[in-house]
Design a protein around this motif. Structure first.
Motif, PDB file in Angstrom:
ATOM      1  N   ASP A  86       5.851   8.237   4.323  1.00  0.00           N
ATOM      2  CA  ASP A  86       4.515   8.587   4.827  1.00  0.00           C
ATOM      3  C   ASP A  86       4.387   8.482   6.348  1.00  0.00           C
ATOM      4  O   ASP A  86       3.432   8.983   6.922  1.00  0.00           O
ATOM      5  N   THR A 110       3.726  11.070  -0.267  1.00  0.00           N
ATOM      6  CA  THR A 110       3.168  10.238  -1.348  1.00  0.00           C
ATOM      7  C   THR A 110       4.078  10.212  -2.572  1.00  0.00           C
ATOM      8  O   THR A 110       4.911  11.107  -2.767  1.00  0.00           O
ATOM      9  N   PRO A 133       1.401   5.321   0.369  1.00  0.00           N
ATOM     10  CA  PRO A 133      -0.049   5.078   0.340  1.00  0.00           C
ATOM     11  C   PRO A 133      -0.657   5.045  -1.058  1.00  0.00           C
ATOM     12  O   PRO A 133      -1.642   4.362  -1.293  1.00  0.00           O
ATOM     13  N   ASP A 134      -0.069   5.787  -2.024  1.00  0.00           N
ATOM     14  CA  ASP A 134      -0.735   5.900  -3.329  1.00  0.00           C
ATOM     15  C   ASP A 134      -0.122   5.047  -4.438  1.00  0.00           C
ATOM     16  O   ASP A 134      -0.778   4.670  -5.395  1.00  0.00           O
ATOM     17  N   MET A 135       1.167   4.763  -4.349  1.00  0.00           N
ATOM     18  CA  MET A 135       1.822   3.924  -5.374  1.00  0.00           C
ATOM     19  C   MET A 135       3.076   3.321  -4.752  1.00  0.00           C
ATOM     20  O   MET A 135       3.536   3.776  -3.709  1.00  0.00           O
TER      21      MET A 135
END
Length: 345
Positions: A86, A110, A133-135
């Motif tokens: 990211d 991501t 950022p998401d997982m």
């Protein structure tokens, strides 16, 4: 050859040693190698650059399908590499490091983006950061592993975060390779991705070839590591000690099996054991067996050395718990390759 199908149990050396030598030589490194063995150590084969793994005994149809798969893979084409990172600057520097005409690079920032990219168009290798950022990278790896269509895609984890011993052990069961960002990480990342993409090293730009040559001819993995030599013949101990000490290793020696067991139990820094099999009273088989009884030493690399390269010796060594097997007189280059291979990861 365009591809190699390799059995692990060979009369003169283990298939692991053959795989290691093929993958250490820039002229043969790109050749996809399929490992065929009774051995369940699939992850061990894949992490060392094997293209695929076929369990023995297998059906004629199974062998035929495996050979078709490896022949298809060996056809000349541009390989696809997915970078999951990211941080834009980091993404750019990885692309710069790995890019050349022989591969196509796709990027995503991501975990969800990585999974949808992989499902939409197959990739030959993935470079994955653990902080997304998401997982987490662990969740991405878990989903890749659970998806049958993706489970064989080689993943190189490229992370800057400190890993706990538990995380490190878990990652080694999920990813093919873990490169921690640091001093030698650009070279190591180029090396590991080249291995899993089966890139032809001699066709890479000269400066990239030099980076890889410097990394792979170095004894960095050996310097400061402790080896235990177990042999009842002082001449063998002297000869092998000299070879290892010249490469920066610390060497402990034992002339009996009992002494070897005591040294292993009292020196947690021992990183590898070279075990002579033919010893009076307690032979190498028995000594390895006693060492392996302690769960703390189940993963300790033990290379068995035996003067009698007789049929059945290698099976006996491996049944006793040896990690690898070399016949005496020991070829120095072969020994160093085996040691580097076992210490590298």
């Amino acid at each position: 050859p365009r591809a190699v199908s390799l059995d692990v149990f060979l009369p003169d050396m283990l298939g692991w040693t053959v795989l290691s030598q093929l993958k250490h030589n820039p002229l043969t490194r790109h050749i996809p190698v399929q490992i065929i063995t009774l051995d369940e150590d699939r992850q061990h084969a894949l992490a060392r650059g094997a293209f695929s793994f076929v369990n023995k005994p297998t059906t004629t149809e199974g062998v035929s399908a495996a050979l078709t798969q490896i022949k298809e893979y060996a056809r000349p084409r541009r390989k696809r590499l997915l970078i999951v990172e990211d941080n834009e600057a980091e993404q750019l520097s990885i692309r710069e490091l790995l890019h050349h005409d022989d591969i196509e690079i796709v990027t995503t920032a991501t975990g969800a983006g990585a999974l949808s990219t992989l499902r939409e168009s197959p990739c030959d290798c993935v470079v994955l950061d653990l902080r997304l950022p998401d997982m987490s990278g662990f969740e991405v790896l878990d989903q890749i592993r659970r998806d049958e269509a993706l489970s064989n895609v080689p993943v190189v984890v490229f992370t800057g975060r400190e890993l706990s011993a538990e995380e490190d052990a878990e990652l080694h069961t999920m990813a093919r390779s873990i490169v921690v960002k640091g001093v030698e990480s650009p070279e190591r990342l180029l090396d590991e991705t080249a291995l899993f993409l089966h890139r032809v090293i001699t066709e890479l730009p000269v400066e990239k070839q030099r980076m890889l040559e410097k990394l792979n001819s170095s004894d960095e993995d050996l310097i400061g590591k402790t080896a235990l030599l177990v042999d009842d013949d002082a001449r063998n101990i002297f000869a092998l000690s000299s070879v290892l000490e010249r490469r920066g290793m610390k060497v402990l020696t034992a002339t009996t099996g009992r002494e070897a067991v005591t040294l292993v139990e009292s020196n947690p820094e021992i990183a590898i054991v070279l075990m002579d099999i033919m010893m009076p009273q307690m032979d190498g088989y028995q000594t390895i067996g006693v060492i392996r009884e302690n769960p703390a030493f189940l993963r300790l690399p033990i290379i068995a050395l035996t003067a009698k390269a007789m049929k059945g010796d290698r099976e006996k060594c491996l049944e006793a718990g040896a990690s690898d097997y070399l016949a005496k007189p020991v070829n120095t280059d072969q020994l160093l390759l085996a040691i580097r291979m076992w210490l590298h990861r």
